[in-house]
Scaffold this motif. Structure first.
Motif, short mmCIF file in Angstrom:
data_model
loop_
_atom_site.label_atom_id
_atom_site.label_comp_id
_atom_site.label_asym_id
_atom_site.label_seq_id
_atom_site.Cartn_x
_atom_site.Cartn_y
_atom_site.Cartn_z
N GLN A 160 0.82 -1.22 0.00
CA GLN A 160 0.00 0.00 0.00
C GLN A 160 0.85 1.27 0.00
O GLN A 160 0.36 2.34 -0.34
CB GLN A 160 -0.94 0.03 1.23
N GLY A 194 -13.39 -1.05 4.53
CA GLY A 194 -12.92 0.02 3.68
C GLY A 194 -11.41 -0.10 3.62
O GLY A 194 -10.83 -1.02 4.21
N CYS A 195 -10.75 0.78 2.90
CA CYS A 195 -9.31 0.63 2.69
C CYS A 195 -8.71 1.99 2.39
O CYS A 195 -9.29 2.76 1.61
CB CYS A 195 -9.09 -0.33 1.51
N LEU A 196 -7.55 2.26 2.97
CA LEU A 196 -6.88 3.54 2.67
C LEU A 196 -6.58 3.65 1.18
O LEU A 196 -6.51 4.75 0.65
CB LEU A 196 -5.55 3.64 3.43
N SER A 197 -6.43 2.51 0.52
CA SER A 197 -6.09 2.52 -0.91
C SER A 197 -7.32 2.62 -1.80
O SER A 197 -7.19 2.64 -3.03
CB SER A 197 -5.29 1.25 -1.27
N ASP A 202 -13.35 6.61 -0.13
CA ASP A 202 -14.77 6.91 -0.36
C ASP A 202 -15.59 5.71 -0.80
O ASP A 202 -16.53 5.83 -1.56
CB ASP A 202 -14.91 8.05 -1.40
N TYR A 203 -15.24 4.53 -0.33
CA TYR A 203 -16.10 3.38 -0.61
C TYR A 203 -15.92 2.35 0.50
O TYR A 203 -14.80 2.11 0.96
CB TYR A 203 -15.75 2.73 -1.96
N THR A 204 -17.02 1.77 0.94
CA THR A 204 -16.93 0.63 1.85
C THR A 204 -17.91 -0.42 1.34
O THR A 204 -18.86 -0.10 0.62
CB THR A 204 -17.32 1.00 3.30
N GLU A 226 -5.27 -7.44 5.15
CA GLU A 226 -3.88 -7.02 4.86
C GLU A 226 -3.14 -8.09 4.06
O GLU A 226 -2.37 -7.77 3.16
CB GLU A 226 -3.13 -6.72 6.16
N HIS A 244 -3.59 -7.89 0.38
CA HIS A 244 -2.77 -6.90 -0.32
C HIS A 244 -1.46 -7.51 -0.83
O HIS A 244 -0.94 -7.12 -1.87
CB HIS A 244 -2.43 -5.73 0.61
N HIS A 284 -20.58 10.01 0.09
CA HIS A 284 -21.01 8.83 0.84
C HIS A 284 -21.00 9.08 2.34
O HIS A 284 -20.07 9.71 2.85
CB HIS A 284 -20.07 7.65 0.53
N GLU A 329 -21.17 6.88 5.98
CA GLU A 329 -20.94 5.52 6.47
C GLU A 329 -22.05 5.10 7.41
O GLU A 329 -22.31 5.78 8.41
CB GLU A 329 -19.61 5.47 7.23
N THR A 373 -17.03 -0.61 10.61
CA THR A 373 -16.30 -0.73 9.35
C THR A 373 -14.80 -0.80 9.61
O THR A 373 -14.24 0.04 10.29
CB THR A 373 -16.61 0.45 8.42
N LEU A 374 -14.20 -1.87 9.08
CA LEU A 374 -12.77 -2.05 9.23
C LEU A 374 -12.05 -1.25 8.14
O LEU A 374 -12.42 -1.33 6.98
CB LEU A 374 -12.44 -3.53 9.09
N VAL A 375 -11.05 -0.47 8.54
CA VAL A 375 -10.27 0.27 7.54
C VAL A 375 -8.83 -0.21 7.61
O VAL A 375 -8.19 -0.10 8.65
CB VAL A 375 -10.35 1.79 7.76
N GLY A 376 -8.37 -0.79 6.51
CA GLY A 376 -7.02 -1.35 6.51
C GLY A 376 -6.25 -0.99 5.26
O GLY A 376 -6.76 -0.28 4.41
#
Lengths: 165, 173
Positions: free
Chosen positions: A52, A95-98, A101-103, A139, A142, B86, B88, B170-173
């Motif tokens: 990432q 969601g993802c840092l990469s 604006d989407y989950t 992770e 990735h 959006h 959440e 919500t998991l943010v990874g």
């Protein structure tokens, strides 16, 4: 420690498979420190994988200890991680840092057992459940060039599981 | 100047509507934003954000030949909205029960009163014609937390409607 720039999809590099780590030296420790600084720079972020930040090595860090009521192993440093066992299936939102604006909803194993090397190359085993297991699987994906977008399920799937399980 | 419109299309469902519609829009120079299509009771329905450097009536004209051919009803509204807005959700609500009038009104009134903003709602009537069941899923943001929603739903449950609340972390990874 430095906060590194995070790659965003559609950067094609996020879809590549990362290479195993063979050198356990100062460079690795520096990268681990930078990964941690980068993860902590984003509030709510519970894990980060080396690809990432444009480093295509099989390295990830996970730390879900800040989430209330979540079972965890503390701060996980995962070098050359391998899932030994997985079981159960749970749908949860990711969601993802990469992927800003989407989950979306993703099905993951509810519990996993994994083996990984640490910063010095020593082997360790971890059992992870629920939220931490999800973070680790996110992770590890990735490292194989997979994003949560590759694993989306619909709300309908979710509902059926919940009703009929 | 490019501006956003909300295009709503309704008609009898058949294969190829989305392809025909989006092809006409693409050829007309339009860009698509977020969209939601559903087949409701055998009807084709879609709402889609369309961005184009044209007036609403010009946008309607782009779709007119297809609308005539497939007997679709097309509605165009100029909108203020834009992309990347959006929100959440922090809770999912799954509802089901024997179908009867008033389920949605009662459930959503209780939820709104307890601080829920509905972000996404989908419902179906299933079961048999003789004994239909109503099934609904809602994703929303509970302003005052999920506990407040639980309390507000007690009377609904007492009326025989099954309601399950699941917090979304919500998991943010």
């Amino acid at each position: 420690m430095a906060v590194l720039e995070v790659l965003h999809y559609p950067d094609a590099r996020l879809k590549q498979v990362s290479a195993p780590v063979t050198e356990f030296a100062a460079d690795l420790r520096r990268l681990l420190a930078d990964l941690e600084a980068t993860m902590r720079a984003y509030p709510g972020c519970v894990g980060l994988a080396a690809p990432q930040v444009g480093r295509f090595q099989r390295i990830a860090i996970v730390d879900v200890s800040s989430r209330p009521g979540v079972r965890h192993n503390g701060r996980l440093v995962l070098v050359n991680p391998q899932v030994l066992e997985r079981g159960g299936e749970v749908v949860g939102r990711e969601g993802c840092l990469s992927v800003p604006d989407y989950t979306g909803n993703v099905a993951r194993a509810g519990h996993i057992r994994l083996r990984a090397q640490d910063a010095t190359g020593g082997y360790r085993e971890y059992g992870c459940v629920d939220y931490e297991a999800r973070a680790v699987q996110h992770e590890l994906d990735h490292l194989d060039g997979l994003l949560f977008l590759d694993r989306l399920v619909s709300r309908r799937d979710l509902f059926r599981r919940k009703v009929y399980k | 100047m490019k501006r956003w419109y909300m295009v709503t299309v309704v008609g009898k469902d058949r294969p190829g509507i989305v392809a025909g519609l989006t092809e006409a829009l693409y050829r007309g120079g339009a860009n698509l934003g977020e969209a939601s299509m559903a087949r409701l009771g055998g009807n084709f329905t879609i709402m889609l954000m369309v961005q184009i450097d044209a007036e609403a009536n010009e946008l309607e004209r782009l779709m007119a030949p297809l609308a005539r051919e497939l007997a679709l009803r097309v509605h165009v509204d100029a909108i203020e909205g834009r992309l990347h807005e959006h929100l959440e959700p922090n809770v999912r609500i799954a509802v089901y029960g024997a179908d009867r009038p008033g389920i949605v009104a009662q459930v959503t009134e209780a939820l709104a009163g307890a601080g829920l903003n509905i972000l996404d709602l989908e419902s179906d009537v299933a079961g048999t014609e003789a004994e239909p069941i109503y099934i609904m899923t809602i994703d929303g943001y509970a302003r005052d937390g999920v506990g407040v929603l639980e309390a507000a739903l007690a009377p609904i449950r007492a009326g025989g409607i099954e309601v399950r609340l699941t917090p979304i972390d919500t998991l943010v990874g």
